[in-house]
Design an enzyme around this catalytic site. Structure first.
Site, PDB file in Angstrom:
ATOM      1  N   LYS A 172     -14.771   4.569  -3.118  1.00 24.33           N
ATOM      2  CA  LYS A 172     -15.878   5.127  -3.804  1.00 24.33           C
ATOM      3  C   LYS A 172     -16.396   4.434  -4.643  1.00 24.33           C
ATOM      4  O   LYS A 172     -16.325   4.438  -5.843  1.00 24.33           O
ATOM      5  CB  LYS A 172     -15.518   6.641  -4.459  1.00 24.33           C
ATOM      6  CG  LYS A 172     -16.702   7.719  -4.331  1.00 24.33           C
ATOM      7  CD  LYS A 172     -18.184   7.213  -5.094  1.00 24.33           C
ATOM      8  CE  LYS A 172     -17.729   7.418  -6.557  1.00 24.33           C
ATOM      9  NZ  LYS A 172     -19.006   7.178  -7.301  1.00 24.33           N
ATOM     10  N   GLY A 226     -15.330   4.119 -17.464  1.00 21.44           N
ATOM     11  CA  GLY A 226     -15.598   4.328 -19.047  1.00 21.44           C
ATOM     12  C   GLY A 226     -14.416   5.272 -19.308  1.00 21.44           C
ATOM     13  O   GLY A 226     -13.570   6.084 -18.413  1.00 21.44           O
ATOM     14  N   GLU A 247      -8.095   1.368 -15.738  1.00 20.55           N
ATOM     15  CA  GLU A 247      -8.956   0.396 -16.359  1.00 20.55           C
ATOM     16  C   GLU A 247     -10.075   1.056 -16.872  1.00 20.55           C
ATOM     17  O   GLU A 247     -10.987   1.172 -16.412  1.00 20.55           O
ATOM     18  CB  GLU A 247      -9.011  -1.060 -15.535  1.00 20.55           C
ATOM     19  CG  GLU A 247      -8.944  -2.236 -16.416  1.00 20.55           C
ATOM     20  CD  GLU A 247     -10.432  -2.683 -16.693  1.00 20.55           C
ATOM     21  OE1 GLU A 247     -11.109  -1.970 -17.839  1.00 20.55           O
ATOM     22  OE2 GLU A 247     -10.833  -3.615 -16.224  1.00 20.55           O
ATOM     23  N   CYS A 281     -16.103  -5.376 -19.141  1.00 19.74           N
ATOM     24  CA  CYS A 281     -15.110  -4.756 -19.885  1.00 19.74           C
ATOM     25  C   CYS A 281     -14.510  -5.385 -20.830  1.00 19.74           C
ATOM     26  O   CYS A 281     -13.739  -4.985 -21.858  1.00 19.74           O
ATOM     27  CB  CYS A 281     -14.155  -4.098 -18.869  1.00 19.74           C
ATOM     28  SG  CYS A 281     -13.421  -5.124 -17.644  1.00 19.74           S
ATOM     29  N   GLU A 382     -17.526   1.633 -27.800  1.00 17.36           N
ATOM     30  CA  GLU A 382     -18.016   0.468 -26.696  1.00 17.36           C
ATOM     31  C   GLU A 382     -19.476   0.531 -26.423  1.00 17.36           C
ATOM     32  O   GLU A 382     -19.885   1.667 -25.905  1.00 17.36           O
ATOM     33  CB  GLU A 382     -17.120   0.432 -25.614  1.00 17.36           C
ATOM     34  CG  GLU A 382     -17.207  -0.520 -24.345  1.00 17.36           C
ATOM     35  CD  GLU A 382     -16.476  -0.393 -23.221  1.00 17.36           C
ATOM     36  OE1 GLU A 382     -16.106  -1.361 -22.676  1.00 17.36           O
ATOM     37  OE2 GLU A 382     -16.089   0.713 -22.899  1.00 17.36           O
TER      38      GLU A 382
END
Length: 494
Positions: A172, A226, A247, A281, A382
């Protein structure tokens, strides 16, 4: 044209819904794709379950699985120009960056083809009457959820090891960037992947993605994205106690000591944070610099950042591209405003460019926030945009304390000409990847992942393959005999 791939066939979404994919650089229409819902994803999970439980893929010899991965790698290279173009249209990143990505994707498939079949061991039983083995088996049905910033690359990091280990999967991708995942599934199909082994659903995470974490027929969910969504995925997976690999990004320190190669450190500090407009990232979004060189170094960094050329994916003059969406640009702008309100000093950037030629895209100027510290939200949170915060330190211990003062732990770098110091600092940083006098390179054969809230598990390397296997202990007594533990006679008496 149908764009969902379920049980070996291209199909439309059950509800008949579609989604427009538009290039974030100019809002041009890229594609119209099917919008899957829960029913479509459950159908894909069912196909993957049947293919794993009743199909031949899990028992296919390692050499044949590896051969398929190699055919996929070759097909990716043969079609690299078209694939890179599709990636750039979806993401808005420069074409040259997408070309690098396709090359890396092919390398990933080749690497895991080489690992297929490696693993397992014989255990010393301490006797000649028994043989004990640890064997690797595929985990089962894998739900693979990938982000919008590196759509094809992140898909390859999951699909390649999943197939090498003998699993089936449902992929997905982000609803914003589905094009190269569609291409990948077409290539897998053309290269001979059996029906049901690989499935593709497109759509929003809350509908098309959620069943991959919740459904009892999914044995592993691998998610890149996220932190907030990762927490929800982990919580949803807990109900069925499935394997989880996450991750979840980072807030990555780039430490520069006064004795560093100044030109190399300056150049790489720009690349660390402004590559792909900071939508990486592992972006080096925190410059942690020795106080004695702060003024000179940051002044030059600001001068260079102000000269970075923004542009669309096919603009040969552009050095970086657009953000993914208007909503994301608004979030980055709010992040910068909040940082200034906290006391950060805006040195450059801070908003959209004035260039009329860029008005139709979601561009944001490279931004530097100076005089920051770890108490500020702009240092801790972030932004996932082209925003650099600057912090200073006086000695090695303080540099390490500042760099580790984060809930994240994905990556970091240290710049120094002192080799001993470099190794000391690298050893004390709580981050999954540490670069010394460099920033951003990665290798398919080297594990990738983070400490703390940057995630769970690893991708790439032998450990990346290990995420997709279960270990089984097989103990065989080659000379069976009564144990004699409970005494009895032939007549049944004591």
């Amino acid at each position: 044209m149908a764009t969902l791939f379920i049980d070996g066939a291209w199909v439309n979404a059950v509800a008949g819904e579609t989604r427009e994919v538009r290039c974030p650089a100019d809002q041009s229409l890229v594609a119209v794709v099917d919008e899957a819902g829960e029913a479509d994803t459950i159908a894909a999970i069912g196909a993957a379950r049947r293919a794993f439980d009743a199909g031949d893929w899990r028992a296919t010899p390692f050499t044949e699985r590896a051969a398929l991965l190699l055919r996929v790698a070759a097909a990716l290279e043969e079609n690299s120009a078209a694939i890179a173009r599709a990636e750039s249209l979806d993401t808005g990143k420069r074409l040259v960056e997408s070309e690098y990505d396709v090359t890396d994707v092919a390398k990933c498939f080749r690497y895991f083809a080489g690992l297929a079949g490696n693993g397992g061991r014989v255990v010393d039983t301490g006797t000649t009457s028994a043989v004990s083995r640890i064997v690797q088996e595929p985990v089962g049905v894998c739900g693979l959820i990938t982000p919008w910033n590196y759509p094809l690359l992140q898909a390859s990091w999951k699909v390649a090891p999943a197939l090498a280990a003998g699993n089936t999967f449902v992929l997905k991708p982000s609803e914003l960037t589905p094009s190269t995942s569609i291409i990948l599934m077409r290539i897998l199909d053309e290269c001979g992947l059996p029906a049901g082994v690989g499935n593709l659903v497109l759509g929003a995470g809350a509908t098309a993605g959620a069943p991959l974490a919740e459904h009892r027929d999914v044995d592993l969910v691998s998610f890149t994205g996220g932190l907030a969504t990762g927490r929800r995925v982990m919580a949803a997976a807990a109900a069925t106690v499935k394997k989880v690999a996450l991750e979840l990004g980072g807030k990555n320190p780039n430490i520069v000591f006064a004795d560093a190669d100044r030109e190399a450190a300056l150049d790489n500090a720009l690349t660390a944070v402004f590559l792909h407009s900071g939508q990486v990232c592992s972006a080096g979004a925190r410059l942690v610099i020795e106080e004695s060189i702060h003024d000179e170094f940051v002044d030059e960094l600001v001068r260079r950042a102000d000269r970075i050329v923004l542009g669309g994916p096919f603009d040969v003059q552009a050095e970086t591209g657009t953000l993914i969406s208007r909503g994301h640009r608004d979030k980055v702008a709010a992040y910068v405003a909040a940082g200034i309100a906290e006391g950060a000093v805006l040195r450059c950037g801070g908003g959209a460019p004035d260039d009329a030629q860029l008005e139709s895209g979601w561009f944001f100027r490279p931004t530097i926030l100076d005089r920051c510290d770890t108490s500020m939200g702009c240092v801790q949170d972030e932004s996932f945009g082209p925003v650099l915060t600057v912090e200073t330190f006086r000695d090695e211990d303080e540099a390490i304390a500042i760099a580790n003062d984060t809930i994240y732990g994905l990556a970091g770098a240290v710049w120094t000409s002192d080799a001993s110091r470099a190794q000391r600092v690298a050893g004390r940083l709580r981050h999954g990847t540490i670069w010394i006098n460099d920033y951003h390179p990665y290798l398919p054969q080297a594990e990738w992942g983070g400490f703390k809230q940057s995630g769970v598990g690893r991708e790439l390397g032998p450990t990346g393959l290990g995420e997709y296997v279960e270990l089984k202990h097989v103990y065989q007594n080659v000379n069976p005999a009564p144990s004699g533990w409970f005494a009895f006679d032939e007549a049944g008496g004591e």
